[in-house]
Design an enzyme around this catalytic site. Structure first.
Site, short mmCIF file in Angstrom:
data_model
loop_
_atom_site.label_atom_id
_atom_site.label_comp_id
_atom_site.label_asym_id
_atom_site.label_seq_id
_atom_site.Cartn_x
_atom_site.Cartn_y
_atom_site.Cartn_z
N TYR A 1 -2.25 10.73 1.34
CA TYR A 1 -3.13 11.04 -0.01
C TYR A 1 -2.99 11.81 0.39
O TYR A 1 -3.50 12.98 -1.35
CB TYR A 1 -4.37 10.56 0.35
CG TYR A 1 -5.02 8.99 0.91
CD1 TYR A 1 -5.25 8.23 -0.37
CD2 TYR A 1 -4.50 8.51 2.47
CE1 TYR A 1 -5.90 6.89 0.11
CE2 TYR A 1 -4.97 6.99 2.59
CZ TYR A 1 -4.87 6.66 1.28
OH TYR A 1 -5.88 5.17 1.19
N ASP B 1 1.05 -0.95 0.22
CA ASP B 1 0.02 0.32 0.12
C ASP B 1 0.95 1.22 0.27
O ASP B 1 1.61 1.63 -0.88
CB ASP B 1 -0.64 0.47 1.42
CG ASP B 1 -2.11 1.13 1.29
OD1 ASP B 1 -3.33 0.52 0.42
OD2 ASP B 1 -1.87 2.16 1.85
N HIS C 1 -6.51 -6.67 -0.81
CA HIS C 1 -5.71 -6.08 -1.03
C HIS C 1 -4.31 -6.48 0.35
O HIS C 1 -3.57 -5.72 0.52
CB HIS C 1 -6.12 -4.73 -0.03
CG HIS C 1 -5.78 -3.48 -0.15
ND1 HIS C 1 -4.62 -2.76 -1.13
CD2 HIS C 1 -5.40 -2.81 0.72
CE1 HIS C 1 -3.99 -2.23 -1.40
NE2 HIS C 1 -3.98 -1.69 0.08
#
Length: 279
Positions: A202, A101, A258
């Site tokens: 982010y 990730d 994931h």
């Protein structure tokens, strides 16, 4: 095999930040970099086996877990520099890196900037901002988390509900992140600054895209392993790494979403050790 109860929890005081990290084993250094919304704890099932052959170092990245949560410094170059400072403080000059990730672009930034210090790079379940116009940039939560201040206000007090949505929807096997794991992750993200620290990864997306475009001008020549879950990112990690490196071994992993280190830990250990043994 190393018992998880014997993991050594430490705190490194670096120039600008304190990082919590876990270490186990003896041998060449292998650094495991987690993603969101997780912490070092996502590696708990793979550390014991990897520690049979390697000195495993699993830090909490800045802003997450039990590491410091500063207001700035979430571009992946800066996060990678945190990890490099930790590695050097521990007395190592060369390492192998595994990133999942947000740990993936962090590991890539480390390898791209300090090419003579990385023996091998393995990446799981993410893309690289700025490398291709891919679907990751358009995921709803990437846009939502990128809004300044608002996500913290909406999610605060609802951390378990919000994070559990991702653990459930991003999985091939939703039971892989069990109640104990959710308790640990929620503890960390509900702590002061925990939500903001995670969302700042982010908010650095456009800066990361600029940096990655610069890094990609010179292709990586070290061995790279790129794995995507068949129920999640699929071939995306492979495509992105093939765009920035010359020696990529890629695979779409069946029966994985994931959360590969928790959904397929035994397979991940097998795949990682086979890759690293060939380096």
């Amino acid at each position: 095999m190393v018992d998880p109860a014997d993991f050594d929890h430490r705190t490194a005081i670096l120039d600008e930040i304190k990082l919590h990290y876990v270490t186990a084993g003896d041998g060449p250094p292998l650094v495991l970099l987690h993603g969101w919304p997780q912490t070092w704890y996502e590696w708990r099932h793979v550390i014991p086996a990897l520690a049979e052959e390697y000195t495993v170092i699993a830090p909490d990245l800045r802003g997450m877990g039990d590491s410091d949560k500063p207001l700035t410094g979430y571009d992946k170059r800066t996060v990678a520099d945190d990890i490099r400072a930790l590695v050097h403080q521990l007395g190592y000059e060369r390492v192998s890196l595994v990133g999942h990730d947000w740990g993936m672009p962090t590991a890539y930034a480390y390898a791209a900037r300090y090419r003579d210090e990385v023996d091998a790079l393995a990446v799981l379940e993410a893309g690289l901002p700025g490398i291709r116009e891919d679907e990751k940039k358009h995921l709803w939560h990437t846009r939502f988390h990128g809004v300044q201040d608002l996500p913290e206000r909406l999610v605060s007090g609802r951390e378990r509900l919000y994070l559990s949505w991702f653990y459930q929807r991003g999985a091939y096997d939703p039971s892989a992140i069990d109640a104990d794991a959710r308790d640990e992750y929620v503890r960390c993200y509900a702590a002061p600054g925990g939500l903001r620290g995670g969302f700042e990864y982010y908010r650095a997306y456009e800066t990361d895209a600029e940096h990655n475009a610069e890094h990609a001008a010179t292709l990586l020549e070290l061995p790279v392993l790129a794995l995507g879950g068949a129920a999640s990112f699929g071939s995306l990690p492979i495509q992105d790494m093939e765009a920035v490196a010359t020696d990529v071994d890629g695979e779409v992993v069946e029966r994985a979403g994931h959360w590969m280190p928790e959904e397929r830990p035994d397979y991940l250990v097998q795949r990682l050790t086979a890759f690293l043994d060939d380096v």
